[in-house]
Design an enzyme around this catalytic site. Structure first.
Site, PDB file in Angstrom:
ATOM      1  N   LYS A  57       8.699   1.295   2.979  1.00  0.00           N
ATOM      2  CA  LYS A  57       8.280   1.007   1.602  1.00  0.00           C
ATOM      3  C   LYS A  57       8.550   2.201   0.690  1.00  0.00           C
ATOM      4  O   LYS A  57       9.063   2.044  -0.430  1.00  0.00           O
ATOM      5  CB  LYS A  57       6.789   0.677   1.580  1.00  0.00           C
ATOM      6  CG  LYS A  57       6.159   0.664   0.174  1.00  0.00           C
ATOM      7  CD  LYS A  57       4.654   0.595   0.262  1.00  0.00           C
ATOM      8  CE  LYS A  57       4.008   0.626  -1.113  1.00  0.00           C
ATOM      9  NZ  LYS A  57       4.145   1.947  -1.785  1.00  0.00           N
ATOM     10  N   ASN A  58       8.201   3.391   1.157  1.00  0.00           N
ATOM     11  CA  ASN A  58       8.326   4.571   0.303  1.00  0.00           C
ATOM     12  C   ASN A  58       9.763   5.056   0.153  1.00  0.00           C
ATOM     13  O   ASN A  58      10.023   6.009  -0.580  1.00  0.00           O
ATOM     14  CB  ASN A  58       7.451   5.699   0.839  1.00  0.00           C
ATOM     15  CG  ASN A  58       5.972   5.384   0.705  1.00  0.00           C
ATOM     16  OD1 ASN A  58       5.567   4.608  -0.166  1.00  0.00           O
ATOM     17  ND2 ASN A  58       5.151   5.957   1.566  1.00  0.00           N
ATOM     18  N   ARG A  81       1.376  -5.241  -0.451  1.00  0.00           N
ATOM     19  CA  ARG A  81       2.207  -4.262  -1.148  1.00  0.00           C
ATOM     20  C   ARG A  81       3.036  -3.444  -0.176  1.00  0.00           C
ATOM     21  O   ARG A  81       4.100  -2.933  -0.540  1.00  0.00           O
ATOM     22  CB  ARG A  81       1.338  -3.316  -1.989  1.00  0.00           C
ATOM     23  CG  ARG A  81       0.716  -3.936  -3.222  1.00  0.00           C
ATOM     24  CD  ARG A  81       0.026  -2.871  -4.083  1.00  0.00           C
ATOM     25  NE  ARG A  81       0.921  -1.758  -4.301  1.00  0.00           N
ATOM     26  CZ  ARG A  81       0.659  -0.494  -3.951  1.00  0.00           C
ATOM     27  NH1 ARG A  81      -0.472  -0.183  -3.365  1.00  0.00           N
ATOM     28  NH2 ARG A  81       1.540   0.453  -4.181  1.00  0.00           N
ATOM     29  N   CYS A  93      -2.364   1.494  -6.516  1.00  0.00           N
ATOM     30  CA  CYS A  93      -3.652   1.787  -5.887  1.00  0.00           C
ATOM     31  C   CYS A  93      -4.393   2.871  -6.661  1.00  0.00           C
ATOM     32  O   CYS A  93      -3.790   3.856  -7.110  1.00  0.00           O
ATOM     33  CB  CYS A  93      -3.443   2.262  -4.447  1.00  0.00           C
ATOM     34  SG  CYS A  93      -2.878   0.967  -3.328  1.00  0.00           S
ATOM     35  N   ASP A 145      -0.932   8.933   3.768  1.00  0.00           N
ATOM     36  CA  ASP A 145      -0.915   7.476   3.895  1.00  0.00           C
ATOM     37  C   ASP A 145      -1.397   7.007   5.263  1.00  0.00           C
ATOM     38  O   ASP A 145      -1.831   5.868   5.411  1.00  0.00           O
ATOM     39  CB  ASP A 145       0.490   6.932   3.641  1.00  0.00           C
ATOM     40  CG  ASP A 145       0.808   6.811   2.158  1.00  0.00           C
ATOM     41  OD1 ASP A 145      -0.102   7.073   1.339  1.00  0.00           O
ATOM     42  OD2 ASP A 145       1.943   6.455   1.812  1.00  0.00           O
ATOM     43  N   ILE A 185       1.577  12.110 -13.956  1.00  0.00           N
ATOM     44  CA  ILE A 185       3.023  12.271 -13.853  1.00  0.00           C
ATOM     45  C   ILE A 185       3.489  13.478 -14.673  1.00  0.00           C
ATOM     46  O   ILE A 185       4.643  13.553 -15.079  1.00  0.00           O
ATOM     47  CB  ILE A 185       3.754  10.983 -14.294  1.00  0.00           C
ATOM     48  CG1 ILE A 185       3.444  10.632 -15.761  1.00  0.00           C
ATOM     49  CG2 ILE A 185       3.381   9.833 -13.372  1.00  0.00           C
ATOM     50  CD1 ILE A 185       4.321   9.511 -16.286  1.00  0.00           C
ATOM     51  N   ASP A 186       2.573  14.412 -14.875  1.00  0.00           N
ATOM     52  CA  ASP A 186       2.913  15.621 -15.641  1.00  0.00           C
ATOM     53  C   ASP A 186       4.103  16.362 -15.044  1.00  0.00           C
ATOM     54  O   ASP A 186       4.961  16.872 -15.776  1.00  0.00           O
ATOM     55  CB  ASP A 186       1.712  16.579 -15.696  1.00  0.00           C
ATOM     56  CG  ASP A 186       0.516  15.989 -16.421  1.00  0.00           C
ATOM     57  OD1 ASP A 186       0.628  14.836 -16.867  1.00  0.00           O
ATOM     58  OD2 ASP A 186      -0.519  16.667 -16.514  1.00  0.00           O
ATOM     59  N   ARG A 217      -3.405  10.775 -10.355  1.00  0.00           N
ATOM     60  CA  ARG A 217      -2.051  11.077  -9.870  1.00  0.00           C
ATOM     61  C   ARG A 217      -1.166  11.199 -11.108  1.00  0.00           C
ATOM     62  O   ARG A 217      -0.303  10.369 -11.362  1.00  0.00           O
ATOM     63  CB  ARG A 217      -1.547   9.972  -8.940  1.00  0.00           C
ATOM     64  CG  ARG A 217      -2.246   9.960  -7.612  1.00  0.00           C
ATOM     65  CD  ARG A 217      -1.456   9.203  -6.578  1.00  0.00           C
ATOM     66  NE  ARG A 217      -1.721   7.785  -6.620  1.00  0.00           N
ATOM     67  CZ  ARG A 217      -1.150   6.889  -5.833  1.00  0.00           C
ATOM     68  NH1 ARG A 217      -0.263   7.288  -4.944  1.00  0.00           N
ATOM     69  NH2 ARG A 217      -1.449   5.612  -5.923  1.00  0.00           N
ATOM     70  N   ARG A 265       2.463   1.522  -9.077  1.00  0.00           N
ATOM     71  CA  ARG A 265       2.479   2.914  -9.526  1.00  0.00           C
ATOM     72  C   ARG A 265       3.848   3.554  -9.304  1.00  0.00           C
ATOM     73  O   ARG A 265       4.308   4.368 -10.102  1.00  0.00           O
ATOM     74  CB  ARG A 265       1.391   3.718  -8.796  1.00  0.00           C
ATOM     75  CG  ARG A 265       1.291   5.163  -9.258  1.00  0.00           C
ATOM     76  CD  ARG A 265       0.119   5.851  -8.613  1.00  0.00           C
ATOM     77  NE  ARG A 265      -1.150   5.322  -9.065  1.00  0.00           N
ATOM     78  CZ  ARG A 265      -1.805   5.782 -10.123  1.00  0.00           C
ATOM     79  NH1 ARG A 265      -1.292   6.749 -10.855  1.00  0.00           N
ATOM     80  NH2 ARG A 265      -2.974   5.279 -10.452  1.00  0.00           N
TER      81      ARG A 265
END
Length: 417
Positions: free
Chosen positions: A22-23, A398, A116, A306, A123-124, A121, A92
């Site tokens: 998935k990732n 997901r 999730c 994870d 995104i800077d 988290r 996300r």
């Protein structure tokens, strides 16, 4: 809304093939937009997050079709630089399209991403890096207007944290930028290397993926490519955990053991026997699982965050007291309240969870709070005495391709209704 029913107590045995990661598939699908040509991606799992990625690609004006485990993208035509709010909220990881769309269109318009809820988290890091590469970012009413009026250019980027998402976005933006880009303190996860391998097969020049320094030499344009997604190490860990808590013995095919060193360490510490043969792993559970004094989630090659909920579910049945320390996300332990419904003895404070192992769990009705927390509930239910009901399974969908069918193949008494 669908739910999963599990009658616990069955010892899992047999063999299954592990899905594509998935990732990995999500950033690779984003990268196809950058290619401006026809790309064929194999070993794509059937997940709701993949479906969302397909919707995003189509919304951008590209052709995209999924047949079985193969996704074909034709990005020769692209008509939009905007990702609608409803699609951003679904996933996300959709923020990974930011670097690809800017790289292709010179601008992007997105809202804050969803997914999730595991605590902040931001995104800077993504935005700061893109600014160094010539992107102007304006935020208005929850939307980000990103433009590179003079085009993207290479930059020397130092990440304050080895963020996977930020590393991916920088790679995507830098692949066709003018000049060279160096990422210091880059994420080293196997999924980063998979993205780089795909882009390199499409004509990019990316070196050092898998290390903490990645160099990208910008090329004028990319071309089409064919690529197979790497196996999902977190899905593999989940099925290993299911075998462990049921006293089972299973073989997982289509895995990459070198990607799973810290995961294999955990199961060995729990008393499981693991046998590696090429791209397969066999795990055999002991009569009673052993405690693991301390497990800490860390960036790769450390123990993956994870896999944290998966490990914690296993430790609920281990003999003795174990401690899990979560070092990546601030709100990872929300699912533990649902685990307690099974009789699990878990106490959390801040980033620490203390688990008092029990010889047995009892069935419960529970609800998923997030993707990997949902997997932890499935693991607990497989070991529990009686019939459990798991609700809000859209979280599980997901990240797991037919988890019900795979577990049934291994002998679980499980159904979705």
């Amino acid at each position: 809304m669908s739910e999963i029913l599990i009658k616990g107590g069955n010892r899992l045995t047999g063999k299954i093939s592990v899905q594509g990661a998935k990732n990995s598939v999500l950033p690779v699908l984003a990268a196809t937009v950058l290619c401006g040509d026809r790309c064929v991606i194999h070993n794509c799992p059937t997940l709701s997050d993949v479906e969302t990625s397909v919707k995003i690609i189509r919304n951008l004006g590209c052709g995209c079709e999924k047949t079985g485990n193969t996704v074909t993208v034709d990005s020769r035509e692209i008509t939009s630089f905007e990702i609608p709010d409803d699609l951003m909220r679904e996933m996300r990881s959709s923020v990974v399209f930011l670097g690809a769309v800017i790289g292709r269109m010179g601008k992007a318009y997105i809202s804050s991403p969803g997914g999730c809820e595991l605590g902040p988290r931001p995104i800077d890091l993504h935005l700061s890096a893109l600014k160094h590469m010539g992107v102007t970012v304006t935020e208005e009413h929850g939307y980000l207007h990103c433009t590179a009026e003079q085009g993207l250019h290479g930059a020397e980027i130092h990440l304050t944290f080895p963020s996977v998402g930020a590393t991916e976005n920088i790679i995507l933006a830098a692949a066709t930028a003018k000049g060279n880009t160096t990422i210091h303190n880059a994420a080293k996860e196997p999924e980063i290397s998979d993205l780089a391998d795909f882009l390199n097969s499409a004509g990019a020049r990316i070196y050092g993926s898998g290390s903490d320094t990645i160099q990208i030499y910008g090329v004028e344009k990319l071309h089409g490519a064919e690529h197979a997604i790497i196996p999902d190490r977190i899905a593999a860990a989940t099925y290993m955990a299911c075998a462990a808590v049921t006293g089972g013995k299973i073989t997982l095919e289509n895995v990459m053991p070198p990607h799973m060193v810290s995961i294999l360490w955990f199961f060995k510490e729990c008393g499981c026997e693991t046998e590696i043969s090429g791209k397969s792993v066999t795990v055999s559970a002991p009569e009673r699982l052993c405690r693991v004094p301390t497990v800490r989630s860390l960036v790769y090659p450390g123990f993956p965050t994870d896999a944290g909920p998966i490990a914690l579910a296993v430790l609920c049945l281990a003999e003795g007291t174990s401690v899990f320390v979560e070092n990546i996300f601030e709100n990872r332990f929300r699912y533990t309240d649902e685990l307690k419904r099974f009789g699990a003895q878990v106490k959390t404070q801040g980033k620490i969870a203390v688990v008092e192992g029990r010889p047995a769990l009892s069935a419960a009705d529970c609800a998923c709070t997030d993707l990997r927390g949902g997997a932890a509930l499935v693991i607990a239910a497989l070991a529990a005495d009686g019939v459990s009901t798991i609700k809000e399974i859209h979280h599980i969908e997901r990240g797991y391709d037919d988890i019900v069918g795979n577990l049934r193949t291994l002998g679980a008494d499980i159904q979705e209704q």
